[in-house]
Write a protein that holds these residues in place. Sequence first.
Motif, short mmCIF file in Angstrom:
data_model
loop_
_atom_site.label_atom_id
_atom_site.label_comp_id
_atom_site.label_asym_id
_atom_site.label_seq_id
_atom_site.Cartn_x
_atom_site.Cartn_y
_atom_site.Cartn_z
N PRO A 1 0.97 11.31 0.06
CA PRO A 1 0.45 12.66 -0.24
C PRO A 1 0.58 13.57 0.98
CG PRO A 1 -1.33 11.04 -0.14
CD PRO A 1 -0.05 10.29 -0.05
N THR A 2 0.87 14.83 0.71
CA THR A 2 1.06 15.83 1.77
C THR A 2 -0.29 16.41 2.17
OG1 THR A 2 1.35 17.50 0.09
CG2 THR A 2 3.33 16.39 0.89
N PRO A 3 -0.37 17.13 3.28
CA PRO A 3 -1.66 17.71 3.70
C PRO A 3 -2.28 18.62 2.66
CG PRO A 3 -0.04 17.97 5.44
CD PRO A 3 0.67 17.34 4.30
N SER A 4 -1.46 19.28 1.84
CA SER A 4 -2.03 20.19 0.86
C SER A 4 -2.52 19.47 -0.39
CB SER A 4 -0.99 21.22 0.43
OG SER A 4 0.11 20.55 -0.16
N GLY A 5 -2.28 18.16 -0.49
CA GLY A 5 -2.76 17.41 -1.64
C GLY A 5 -1.68 17.12 -2.66
N TRP A 6 -0.47 17.62 -2.46
CA TRP A 6 0.60 17.37 -3.42
C TRP A 6 1.15 15.97 -3.20
CZ3 TRP A 6 6.03 16.75 -2.74
CH2 TRP A 6 6.77 16.82 -3.93
N THR A 7 1.33 15.22 -4.28
CA THR A 7 1.88 13.87 -4.18
C THR A 7 3.26 13.87 -4.82
OG1 THR A 7 -0.34 13.28 -4.84
CG2 THR A 7 1.15 11.47 -4.35
N PRO A 8 4.28 13.39 -4.12
CA PRO A 8 5.60 13.34 -4.77
C PRO A 8 5.61 12.26 -5.84
CG PRO A 8 5.69 12.34 -2.60
CD PRO A 8 4.31 12.88 -2.75
N PRO A 9 6.47 12.38 -6.86
CA PRO A 9 6.54 11.32 -7.87
C PRO A 9 7.15 10.05 -7.28
CG PRO A 9 8.23 12.96 -8.27
CD PRO A 9 7.40 13.48 -7.14
N ALA A 10 6.83 8.92 -7.88
CA ALA A 10 7.38 7.64 -7.40
C ALA A 10 8.90 7.63 -7.61
CB ALA A 10 6.73 6.49 -8.16
N ASP A 11 9.60 6.85 -6.79
CA ASP A 11 11.07 6.83 -6.87
C ASP A 11 11.53 6.30 -8.22
OD1 ASP A 11 11.17 5.88 -3.42
OD2 ASP A 11 11.47 7.84 -4.34
N SER A 12 10.87 5.22 -8.70
CA SER A 12 11.23 4.71 -10.02
C SER A 12 10.03 4.92 -10.94
CB SER A 12 11.59 3.24 -9.94
OG SER A 12 10.46 2.50 -9.61
N PRO A 13 10.26 5.29 -12.20
CA PRO A 13 9.12 5.55 -13.10
C PRO A 13 8.30 4.28 -13.32
CG PRO A 13 11.20 5.60 -14.29
CD PRO A 13 11.55 5.53 -12.86
N PRO A 14 6.96 4.40 -13.47
CA PRO A 14 6.12 3.21 -13.64
C PRO A 14 6.44 2.50 -14.95
CG PRO A 14 4.83 5.21 -13.94
CD PRO A 14 6.17 5.64 -13.47
N PRO A 15 6.24 1.16 -14.99
CA PRO A 15 6.61 0.38 -16.18
C PRO A 15 5.58 0.51 -17.30
CG PRO A 15 5.66 -1.06 -14.53
CD PRO A 15 5.69 0.31 -13.91
N LEU A 16 5.43 1.71 -17.84
CA LEU A 16 4.47 1.95 -18.91
C LEU A 16 5.22 2.44 -20.14
CD1 LEU A 16 1.84 3.72 -16.68
CD2 LEU A 16 1.43 1.63 -17.96
N PRO A 17 4.61 2.31 -21.34
CA PRO A 17 5.34 2.73 -22.54
C PRO A 17 5.48 4.24 -22.68
CG PRO A 17 3.16 1.89 -23.11
CD PRO A 17 3.33 1.63 -21.67
N TYR A 18 4.89 5.01 -21.74
CA TYR A 18 5.01 6.45 -21.82
C TYR A 18 5.44 6.98 -20.48
CZ TYR A 18 0.29 5.63 -20.07
OH TYR A 18 -0.79 5.16 -19.38
N MET A 19 5.91 8.22 -20.47
CA MET A 19 6.36 8.86 -19.23
C MET A 19 5.87 10.30 -19.25
SD MET A 19 8.08 9.03 -16.45
CE MET A 19 8.59 10.33 -15.39
#
Lengths: 179, 296
Positions: free
Chosen positions: A80-98
Amino acid sequence: MSHKMAACLSLRSTVLRSALRAAFSPARPATAVGLRCVCNAAPEANKRAVGLTESTEEYKFVERLIPPSRVPAPPRHAGPTPSGWTPPADSPPPLPYMIRRSRMHNIPVYSDLTHGSRRTTLVRKVEGDIWALEKDVKQYLKELTGKELPTQVNEVTMTLKVKGHFDAELKEWLAGKGF
Amino acid sequence: MSFPKKPGGKALDVLQNLPRITLANLRPEPGARKTEKRRGRGQHGGNRSGRGHKGERQRGNRPRLGFEGGQTPFYLSIPKYGYNEGHSRRPQYQPLSLKRLQYLIDLGRVDPTQPIDLTQLVNARGVTIQPLKRDYGVQLVDEGADIFAAKINIEVQRASEGVVAAIERNGGVITTGFYDPISLGILIKPVPFFLRGQPIPKRMLPGEDMVPYYTDAENRGYLADPEKIQQARLALAKKYGYILPDISKDELYHMLSMRKDVRQIFFGLAPGWVVSMPEKKILKTTDEKLLKYYSS
């Protein structure tokens, strides 16, 4: 006689109109700019005659001033950056939705207030099994608040509405999952 | 991304297995349709039809809104005061919090390796300035001063003390500069100005009421004495309790020390030049009188 009068009047009115136009037209700057528009045939001869020099070295400063027409890609950040923004993960999480990011690279969770007291939270840009997401959201909010909150799934627009303002919590939860 | 899009989803599957939808099969959600109140009908709606008993209420002759039966109404008993008097002659500054500035830098919309100007902020769509609505620029606001962590060279129109401390604590440079409304309009939208074909004008100096603000080193004004600014930096560091980092030893020192001339609107472009965007050239006049005027 009436025809002549009419013709006379119309002529006078056009003359008056053109005179008014000339009087109120903005005075062009007295530099070579006006002259540049006049003759395009021999521009260099005219410029030298009027006293102008050209240069292309400082044009890079002008290029810095042009606004970009596309949203720039954010630079790589580890967490997370100082302003609170979090970049998305490099690979999408293994969940049935995105859940995709918005065009400004933010999590698409929005809170709404209608009729002065109706609070809803909207999760947009869902792909895949939206019912699984609804189940997870309900379970998470049950742990958070202890209440079973009403939700509405729209399968056509693939959005999820939850009663109450939970945008900050849901954004954190989704960022934690890696969306 | 890898999910096949099924428009309608499970609802569509269910629908396809149900019998055909007709008007006879449809019913609204209970509580969705409320029957309207019909006045003057039936035992309870009739008789006086919800109007009360005699008087102005039943006869529809009540006095105007705000009337209090003869007592001096509230809206007349409070005396007038000129809160909004001269509001259209007061300069306004669009606020920009340090939190938002940090967000813009993190997302790469504002480049911290170049001097940050109002043009850069507007190009990043971080703020919206309306010079026609008495906006005189942008002001930096304290919110997010504790999370701010970027070394920048920024020029705004107003800044509070906490903001100056936060920026200097991270090794940055902040300056406050004045732009008159015409220069401001050119600054926020440079491209339409360049397409006009007019020479870049000189930036006007502030009016009498703003000169004390911009000559004060506490506000890091662009007309202030550089030595006094250095002293003010040290004093602020002592007041807020942080060690003032030495910028002169920084690798970006050249960028951090870049400042605009008092009469300059854009970095690198002097007043009096004409920018030709289709030809990608800059035209400079050689006439003595014009050069003297523009360099004064």
